[in-house]
Scaffold this active site. Structure first.
Site, PDB file in Angstrom:
ATOM      1  N   LEU A   1     -17.248  -9.099   1.575  1.00  0.00           N
ATOM      2  CA  LEU A   1     -17.186 -10.430   0.980  1.00  0.00           C
ATOM      3  C   LEU A   1     -15.750 -10.924   0.829  1.00  0.00           C
ATOM      4  O   LEU A   1     -14.808 -10.122   0.796  1.00  0.00           O
ATOM      5  CB  LEU A   1     -17.843 -10.411  -0.405  1.00  0.00           C
ATOM      6  CG  LEU A   1     -19.347 -10.172  -0.480  1.00  0.00           C
ATOM      7  CD1 LEU A   1     -19.766  -9.933  -1.937  1.00  0.00           C
ATOM      8  CD2 LEU A   1     -20.115 -11.352   0.099  1.00  0.00           C
TER       9      LEU A   1
ATOM     10  N   SER B   1     -16.854 -11.454   8.513  1.00  0.00           N
ATOM     11  CA  SER B   1     -17.847 -11.168   9.561  1.00  0.00           C
ATOM     12  C   SER B   1     -19.218 -10.877   8.945  1.00  0.00           C
ATOM     13  O   SER B   1     -19.697  -9.751   8.997  1.00  0.00           O
ATOM     14  CB  SER B   1     -17.388 -10.025  10.471  1.00  0.00           C
ATOM     15  OG  SER B   1     -16.892  -8.914   9.771  1.00  0.00           O
TER      16      SER B   1
END
Length: 214
Positions: A36, A110
């Site tokens: 995150l 990602s």
């Protein structure tokens, strides 16, 4: 992604990857940090790059999520399509670094598992003229969403909660956790040195690094 260009030919190097590795006394690979926003990926990546050069004498280069958007990926936004292209490009660049017998350290949210799998698969495909692919080490920097929000150095979670940032990972867009990362770092109240040690210990166990300098 299908290549649109035609009439192109791959020009192989005069050096094999093993010859290049022997000259540089190191193996090339990619370390892919995912997690995150505000999980600590960039902090870990900076210290990892520093330690690999300082303590192990190997060349490593860090590709940071924000940094590449100032240049290589400045034409991309944060739509799902653009995020996928962002990761594809960075995976291609990381593979080039790894193929040159360098250690590429990527630090990107990602969030989509499929995009990370694509990056891994790209490394598994041998470069023309080589028989094997390249090592790909996925590192999951794991913190609870509440911890990430509490850190929030850029104030992005607050803006996302206010609806000012659409499709923000962890709030209005999902983060798909890695299922089997090579390294899983629980980064809540963990000193950065300990986080980096987990990665270096894994690299040593796999024989990816030369012995530590005395």
């Amino acid at each position: 992604m299908t290549t649109k260009a035609t009439n192109i030919t791959f020009h192989a190097s005069a050096l094999t990857r093993s010859e290049r590795s022997e000259v540089r006394n190191q193996r090339g690979l990619t370390i892919w940090l995912t997690g995150l926003s505000a999980s600590g990926k960039s902090t870990i990546a900076v210290e990892l790059e520093h330690q690999l050069l300082r303590d192990r004498g190997v060349h490593a280069y860090r590709l940071d999520g924000d940094n590449v958007r100032f240049g290589l990926n400045k034409d991309l936004g944060f739509s799902e399509k653009d995020r996928t292209e962002n990761i594809r490009r960075i995976a291609e660049v990381a593979k080039l670094f790894a193929d040159s017998a360098s250690i590429a350290i990527t630090s990107f949210i990602s969030p989509n598992r499929a995009d990370r799998d694509t990056a891994r698969q790209l490394h598994q495909v041998p470069t023309p003229g080589e028989e094997t692919g390249l090592p790909f080490v996925e590192v999951f920097v794991d913190v609870p969403i509440a911890v990430a929000e509490e850190r929030d150095p850029k104030g992005l979670y607050k803006l996302a909660r206010q609806g000012k940032i659409p499709e923000f990972t962890g709030i209005s867009a999902p983060y798909e956790k890695p299922e089997k990362p090579e390294v899983h770092i629980h980064n809540h109240d963990l000193p950065v040195q300990d986080a980096v040690k987990q990665i270096v210990d894994y690299l040593d166990a796999q024989g990816y690094l030369p012995p530590k300098k005395e």
